[in-house]
Design a protein around this motif. Structure first.
Motif, PDB file in Angstrom:
ATOM      1  N   TYR A  36       0.821  -1.206   0.000  1.00  0.00           N
ATOM      2  CA  TYR A  36       0.000   0.000   0.000  1.00  0.00           C
ATOM      3  C   TYR A  36       0.855   1.257   0.000  1.00  0.00           C
ATOM      4  O   TYR A  36       0.597   2.199  -0.754  1.00  0.00           O
ATOM      5  CB  TYR A  36      -0.928  -0.005   1.216  1.00  0.00           C
ATOM      6  CG  TYR A  36      -1.635   1.311   1.418  1.00  0.00           C
ATOM      7  CD1 TYR A  36      -2.674   1.685   0.574  1.00  0.00           C
ATOM      8  CD2 TYR A  36      -1.254   2.187   2.420  1.00  0.00           C
ATOM      9  CE1 TYR A  36      -3.320   2.903   0.744  1.00  0.00           C
ATOM     10  CE2 TYR A  36      -1.888   3.400   2.598  1.00  0.00           C
ATOM     11  CZ  TYR A  36      -2.924   3.756   1.753  1.00  0.00           C
ATOM     12  OH  TYR A  36      -3.541   4.962   1.910  1.00  0.00           O
ATOM     13  N   ILE A  37       1.892   1.286   0.824  1.00  0.00           N
ATOM     14  CA  ILE A  37       2.759   2.467   0.927  1.00  0.00           C
ATOM     15  C   ILE A  37       3.478   2.722  -0.393  1.00  0.00           C
ATOM     16  O   ILE A  37       3.531   3.859  -0.877  1.00  0.00           O
ATOM     17  CB  ILE A  37       3.761   2.305   2.088  1.00  0.00           C
ATOM     18  CG1 ILE A  37       3.025   2.325   3.425  1.00  0.00           C
ATOM     19  CG2 ILE A  37       4.824   3.395   2.060  1.00  0.00           C
ATOM     20  CD1 ILE A  37       3.871   1.923   4.617  1.00  0.00           C
ATOM     21  N   VAL A  38       4.008   1.671  -0.999  1.00  0.00           N
ATOM     22  CA  VAL A  38       4.707   1.831  -2.273  1.00  0.00           C
ATOM     23  C   VAL A  38       3.745   2.313  -3.350  1.00  0.00           C
ATOM     24  O   VAL A  38       4.066   3.218  -4.126  1.00  0.00           O
ATOM     25  CB  VAL A  38       5.395   0.503  -2.680  1.00  0.00           C
ATOM     26  CG1 VAL A  38       5.882   0.542  -4.106  1.00  0.00           C
ATOM     27  CG2 VAL A  38       6.541   0.205  -1.730  1.00  0.00           C
ATOM     28  N   GLN A  39       2.569   1.724  -3.404  1.00  0.00           N
ATOM     29  CA  GLN A  39       1.569   2.125  -4.392  1.00  0.00           C
ATOM     30  C   GLN A  39       1.170   3.587  -4.204  1.00  0.00           C
ATOM     31  O   GLN A  39       1.064   4.347  -5.172  1.00  0.00           O
ATOM     32  CB  GLN A  39       0.348   1.224  -4.281  1.00  0.00           C
ATOM     33  CG  GLN A  39      -0.729   1.508  -5.298  1.00  0.00           C
ATOM     34  CD  GLN A  39      -1.928   0.605  -5.106  1.00  0.00           C
ATOM     35  OE1 GLN A  39      -2.034  -0.096  -4.110  1.00  0.00           O
ATOM     36  NE2 GLN A  39      -2.840   0.625  -6.060  1.00  0.00           N
ATOM     37  N   LYS A  40       0.968   3.984  -2.958  1.00  0.00           N
ATOM     38  CA  LYS A  40       0.581   5.366  -2.653  1.00  0.00           C
ATOM     39  C   LYS A  40       1.692   6.340  -3.058  1.00  0.00           C
ATOM     40  O   LYS A  40       1.429   7.383  -3.664  1.00  0.00           O
ATOM     41  CB  LYS A  40       0.291   5.474  -1.164  1.00  0.00           C
ATOM     42  CG  LYS A  40      -0.215   6.805  -0.715  1.00  0.00           C
ATOM     43  CD  LYS A  40      -0.525   6.757   0.773  1.00  0.00           C
ATOM     44  CE  LYS A  40      -0.741   8.133   1.324  1.00  0.00           C
ATOM     45  NZ  LYS A  40      -0.896   8.110   2.777  1.00  0.00           N
ATOM     46  N   ASN A  41       2.946   5.998  -2.738  1.00  0.00           N
ATOM     47  CA  ASN A  41       4.067   6.865  -3.090  1.00  0.00           C
ATOM     48  C   ASN A  41       4.241   6.972  -4.599  1.00  0.00           C
ATOM     49  O   ASN A  41       4.546   8.044  -5.124  1.00  0.00           O
ATOM     50  CB  ASN A  41       5.358   6.364  -2.442  1.00  0.00           C
ATOM     51  CG  ASN A  41       5.379   6.598  -0.952  1.00  0.00           C
ATOM     52  OD1 ASN A  41       4.572   7.357  -0.418  1.00  0.00           O
ATOM     53  ND2 ASN A  41       6.288   5.936  -0.266  1.00  0.00           N
ATOM     54  N   MET A  42       4.049   5.863  -5.306  1.00  0.00           N
ATOM     55  CA  MET A  42       4.174   5.888  -6.759  1.00  0.00           C
ATOM     56  C   MET A  42       3.074   6.746  -7.389  1.00  0.00           C
ATOM     57  O   MET A  42       3.313   7.493  -8.335  1.00  0.00           O
ATOM     58  CB  MET A  42       4.154   4.475  -7.326  1.00  0.00           C
ATOM     59  CG  MET A  42       5.433   3.708  -7.046  1.00  0.00           C
ATOM     60  SD  MET A  42       5.388   2.014  -7.621  1.00  0.00           S
ATOM     61  CE  MET A  42       5.339   2.246  -9.377  1.00  0.00           C
ATOM     62  N   ALA A  43       1.871   6.647  -6.857  1.00  0.00           N
ATOM     63  CA  ALA A  43       0.766   7.460  -7.372  1.00  0.00           C
ATOM     64  C   ALA A  43       1.045   8.937  -7.139  1.00  0.00           C
ATOM     65  O   ALA A  43       0.812   9.774  -8.020  1.00  0.00           O
ATOM     66  CB  ALA A  43      -0.543   7.046  -6.698  1.00  0.00           C
ATOM     67  N   TYR A  44       1.560   9.252  -5.964  1.00  0.00           N
ATOM     68  CA  TYR A  44       1.898  10.641  -5.661  1.00  0.00           C
ATOM     69  C   TYR A  44       2.996  11.140  -6.605  1.00  0.00           C
ATOM     70  O   TYR A  44       2.929  12.256  -7.121  1.00  0.00           O
ATOM     71  CB  TYR A  44       2.348  10.766  -4.205  1.00  0.00           C
ATOM     72  CG  TYR A  44       2.810  12.154  -3.857  1.00  0.00           C
ATOM     73  CD1 TYR A  44       1.896  13.179  -3.630  1.00  0.00           C
ATOM     74  CD2 TYR A  44       4.167  12.460  -3.794  1.00  0.00           C
ATOM     75  CE1 TYR A  44       2.313  14.459  -3.327  1.00  0.00           C
ATOM     76  CE2 TYR A  44       4.594  13.739  -3.490  1.00  0.00           C
ATOM     77  CZ  TYR A  44       3.666  14.734  -3.258  1.00  0.00           C
ATOM     78  OH  TYR A  44       4.094  16.004  -2.975  1.00  0.00           O
ATOM     79  N   ALA A  45       4.006  10.314  -6.843  1.00  0.00           N
ATOM     80  CA  ALA A  45       5.107  10.709  -7.721  1.00  0.00           C
ATOM     81  C   ALA A  45       4.620  10.909  -9.148  1.00  0.00           C
ATOM     82  O   ALA A  45       5.028  11.861  -9.830  1.00  0.00           O
ATOM     83  CB  ALA A  45       6.221   9.670  -7.683  1.00  0.00           C
ATOM     84  N   ARG A  46       3.736  10.023  -9.631  1.00  0.00           N
ATOM     85  CA  ARG A  46       3.186  10.182 -10.983  1.00  0.00           C
ATOM     86  C   ARG A  46       2.404  11.487 -11.101  1.00  0.00           C
ATOM     87  O   ARG A  46       2.520  12.208 -12.094  1.00  0.00           O
ATOM     88  CB  ARG A  46       2.285   9.003 -11.332  1.00  0.00           C
ATOM     89  CG  ARG A  46       3.017   7.798 -11.862  1.00  0.00           C
ATOM     90  CD  ARG A  46       2.060   6.799 -12.479  1.00  0.00           C
ATOM     91  NE  ARG A  46       1.091   6.261 -11.547  1.00  0.00           N
ATOM     92  CZ  ARG A  46       1.299   5.209 -10.766  1.00  0.00           C
ATOM     93  NH1 ARG A  46       2.439   4.568 -10.814  1.00  0.00           N
ATOM     94  NH2 ARG A  46       0.355   4.786  -9.952  1.00  0.00           N
TER      95      ARG A  46
END
Length: 158
Positions: A36-46
């Protein structure tokens, strides 16, 4: 910050047991929620990259300019490792023809045994033959030849 809160927090940070307990808690939390944390960070970065593309392009150019030597060295290591693995999978860096016996690493190339190298390269779409071989689990139909043997086989047929 509320009155006295800063002093209480400073006392906590001075207590090594409290600090260790907090570190352990955060490590366990991250392990439980890693996906979840990785997915959330990737979405924020995108999203951030989409909102500010020029800023990210500028930062990327600066990073690549500052770390040019490191990147070149890293790429050279990656390329050598890729070639080494390919040569190992196809019998080592030694020419496969019967009369040559060339063993100099720098002279070795990949040969298409059935002679369709030109057509195959057109289908790769900019990828190197070494990358393609690795992605396809080193299929049969290829061998290691020195550059001279490969050229004479391709141009002269022997």
């Amino acid at each position: 910050m509320l009155r006295g809160q800063r002093e209480r927090r400073a006392k906590h940070y001075q207590d090594p047991n409290w600090v260790k307990a907090q570190q352990k808690y955060h490590q366990e939390y991250f392990q439980k929620n890693k996906a979840y944390i990785v997915q959330k960070n990737m979405a924020y970065a995108r999203l951030a990259r989409k909102k500010n593309p020029e800023r990210f392009r500028r930062n990327d150019r600066l990073y690549h300019a500052r770390h040019r030597d490191k990147r070149l060295l890293s790429h050279a290591r990656w390329w050598k490792a890729l070639k080494d693995m390919t040569y190992i999978k196809y019998g080592g860096p030694r020419c496969s023809c019967t009369g040559c016996g060339e063993g100099t690493y720098e002279f070795m190339t990949i040969d298409h045994i059935d002679g369709n190298g030109a057509e195959h390269r057109k289908t790769l779409g900019g990828k190197s033959i070494y990358q393609w071989l690795k992605e396809n689990n080193y299929p049969p139909g290829f061998r290691i030849l020195c550059y001279n043997c490969n050229c004479s086989r391709g141009r002269l047929g022997y």
